[in-house]
Design a protein around this motif. Structure first.
Motif, short mmCIF file in Angstrom:
data_model
loop_
_atom_site.label_atom_id
_atom_site.label_comp_id
_atom_site.label_asym_id
_atom_site.label_seq_id
_atom_site.Cartn_x
_atom_site.Cartn_y
_atom_site.Cartn_z
N PHE A 1 0.78 34.45 20.38
CA PHE A 1 0.05 34.51 19.09
C PHE A 1 -0.29 35.95 18.72
N THR A 2 -0.47 36.82 19.70
CA THR A 2 -0.69 38.23 19.38
C THR A 2 0.55 38.83 18.72
N LEU A 3 1.72 38.55 19.30
CA LEU A 3 2.97 39.05 18.71
C LEU A 3 3.20 38.45 17.32
N PHE A 4 2.91 37.15 17.19
CA PHE A 4 3.09 36.48 15.90
C PHE A 4 2.19 37.11 14.83
N PHE A 5 0.94 37.40 15.19
CA PHE A 5 0.02 38.03 14.25
C PHE A 5 0.50 39.43 13.87
N ILE A 6 1.02 40.16 14.85
CA ILE A 6 1.52 41.52 14.56
C ILE A 6 2.72 41.47 13.63
N LEU A 7 3.65 40.54 13.89
CA LEU A 7 4.84 40.42 13.04
C LEU A 7 4.49 39.95 11.64
N ILE A 8 3.57 39.00 11.52
CA ILE A 8 3.13 38.53 10.20
C ILE A 8 2.50 39.69 9.43
N SER A 9 1.65 40.46 10.13
CA SER A 9 1.00 41.59 9.48
C SER A 9 2.03 42.62 9.03
N ALA A 10 3.03 42.88 9.89
CA ALA A 10 4.07 43.85 9.53
C ALA A 10 4.89 43.36 8.34
N ALA A 11 5.25 42.06 8.34
CA ALA A 11 6.02 41.51 7.22
C ALA A 11 5.22 41.55 5.93
N PHE A 12 3.93 41.22 6.02
CA PHE A 12 3.07 41.27 4.83
C PHE A 12 2.97 42.70 4.29
N GLY A 13 2.79 43.66 5.20
CA GLY A 13 2.72 45.07 4.78
C GLY A 13 4.01 45.52 4.14
N LEU A 14 5.17 45.09 4.67
CA LEU A 14 6.46 45.46 4.10
C LEU A 14 6.62 44.89 2.70
N LEU A 15 6.23 43.63 2.52
CA LEU A 15 6.34 43.01 1.19
C LEU A 15 5.41 43.68 0.18
N VAL A 16 4.21 44.06 0.63
CA VAL A 16 3.29 44.78 -0.27
C VAL A 16 3.89 46.11 -0.67
N ALA A 17 4.55 46.78 0.29
CA ALA A 17 5.16 48.07 -0.04
C ALA A 17 6.31 47.90 -1.03
N ILE B 1 12.71 23.67 2.26
CA ILE B 1 11.71 24.51 2.93
C ILE B 1 11.50 25.76 2.09
N PRO B 2 10.27 26.06 1.71
CA PRO B 2 10.01 27.26 0.92
C PRO B 2 10.50 28.50 1.65
N PHE B 3 10.94 29.49 0.87
CA PHE B 3 11.45 30.72 1.44
C PHE B 3 10.38 31.42 2.30
N GLY B 4 9.13 31.34 1.86
CA GLY B 4 8.03 31.93 2.65
C GLY B 4 7.86 31.22 3.98
N GLY B 5 8.02 29.89 3.99
CA GLY B 5 7.92 29.13 5.24
C GLY B 5 9.02 29.49 6.21
N ILE B 6 10.24 29.75 5.66
CA ILE B 6 11.35 30.16 6.52
C ILE B 6 11.02 31.49 7.19
N ILE B 7 10.44 32.41 6.39
CA ILE B 7 10.07 33.72 6.96
C ILE B 7 9.05 33.54 8.08
N ILE B 8 8.01 32.72 7.82
CA ILE B 8 6.97 32.51 8.83
C ILE B 8 7.55 31.86 10.08
N LEU B 9 8.42 30.83 9.88
CA LEU B 9 9.04 30.16 11.03
C LEU B 9 9.93 31.10 11.81
N SER B 10 10.68 31.95 11.10
CA SER B 10 11.55 32.92 11.78
C SER B 10 10.73 33.90 12.60
N LEU B 11 9.61 34.35 12.02
CA LEU B 11 8.75 35.29 12.75
C LEU B 11 8.14 34.63 13.98
N PHE B 12 7.81 33.34 13.90
CA PHE B 12 7.26 32.63 15.05
C PHE B 12 8.30 32.50 16.16
#
Length: 345
Positions: free
Chosen positions: A9-25, A46-57
């Motif tokens: 879950f630490t890695l998942f949180f880091i990857l989600i945060s990184a993906a969110f920061g990339l999309l904001v940029a 499956i929503p495109f956002g859900g695919i991203i979250i599942l892939s990151l998990f």
């Protein structure tokens, strides 16, 4: 398991945060118009956002699994190295994927154990050469102990045999009674020979270890029911090492006489890979090593003598298959042996 879940879950949180920061940029601050495609566009419902979250998990799961397997492999490797530390010929392999701090700690521990082993050898050798009075006191104490054992074991069995013999005149089943008497007398003879084996001199009296063991074996072969196969090599050992190894061999053979009921015994004294190896093996009844280790005087005696001269030992026994007693001690180099002889002289 808890560490794995926490890492996941630490890695998942880091990857989600990184993906969110990339999309904001890329897209700017989140709003419905810009970020709408993440939940409006679908792939297989499956929503495109859900695919991203599942892939990151899934990516987090793979990375966490890889880290856990690597950590377990390193832990197992470190555990094997720590277990090998007590071996006299231990050397830290150069190609080991271990942290430098752990390598340094293992090397220091190995050096400390080797120093303590050499110190024990030196102290034991000095005591064997200088403390004749202590040796004599031990001989007296040993003989007193054997006298007690002789009284408690052999005399009782011979008494039982005499009682059975006296009953033969009043009992018609003489054949069965005679067989029982024969077994008791035979066991008494084995007990007596084992005890007499202990009464042999502790020191080798100017004989080498190989010569003393050969003399002992030749004497035993004339008195015991089992065959003794042996291989003995001459090697450079200190007086303390020879005396202790001789007594270990006596103790092991005594246990075989008294308890094993073996038909074959093999005794080896060989030099292999800078190690002196003493091994006594029989095909007797065997026993449970863990159950008997704390109560058997013979096993304790073997362990104490092995530790005193800084060598490693193992006792392996399988019920109904036999027992192996093996002792290994590093052989001194010729220069070291000559120096120690000169110093003692």
């Amino acid at each position: 398991m808890i560490a794995f879940i926490s890492r996941l879950f630490t890695l998942f949180f880091i990857l989600i945060s990184a993906a969110f920061g990339l999309l904001v940029a890329i897209w700017g601050n989140p709003d419905e118009k810009t970020w709408g495609p993440l939940w409006q566009q679908h792939y297989d419902d499956i929503p495109f956002g859900g695919i991203i979250i599942l892939s990151l998990f899934v990516l987090s799961l793979l990375i966490a699994s890889w880290i856990s397997m690597t950590a377990r492999a390193r832990e197992a490797q470190a555990t094997r190295l720590v277990k090998q530390l007590i071996e006299p010929d231990f050397e830290l392999p150069k190609k080991q994927a271990l942290p430098k701090s752990l390598k340094k700690a293992i090397a220091q521990t190995s050096e400390l154990i080797d120093t303590q082993r050499k110190s024990l050898q030196r102290l034991s050798n000095e005591r064997a050469e200088a403390n004749d009075k202590i040796i004599q006191e031990r001989i007296i104490a040993e003989r007193q102990r054997l006298a007690r054992e002789l009284h408690d074991s052999v005399s009782q069995q011979l008494f039982a045999a005499s009682m059975l013999l006296s009953a033969l005149t009043e009992n018609d089943e003489n054949a069965a009674s005679l067989k029982q008497v024969e077994k008791i007398v035979q066991q008494a003879q084995l007990e007596m020979r084992a005890l007499l084996l202990h009464l042999r001199p502790v020191a080798l009296h100017n004989k080498t270890l190989a010569q003393g063991l050969e003399e002992l074996i030749i004497e035993l072969q004339q008195k015991v029911y089992f065959h003794i196969d042996y291989e003995l090599e001459e090697m450079a050992l200190t007086k303390a090492e020879e005396d202790h190894l001789f007594r270990i061999a006596q103790e092991a053979l005594s246990n075989t006489l008294r308890h094993a009921k073996a038909s074959e015994v093999e005794l080896l004294l060989v030099a292999r890979d800078d190690l002196a190896i003493l091994r006594i093996q029989d095909n007797g009844l065997g026993f449970d090593v863990e159950a008997d280790k704390s109560t058997s005087y013979g096993l304790q005696n073997i362990a104490e003598r092995a530790v005193e001269i800084g060598c490693t030992y193992k006792i392996v026994s399988v019920p109904d298959e036999g027992t192996i007693v093996e002792v290994k001690i590093p052989l001194q180099k010729e220069e070291e042996h000559d120096d120690s002889s000169a110093n003692s002289g």
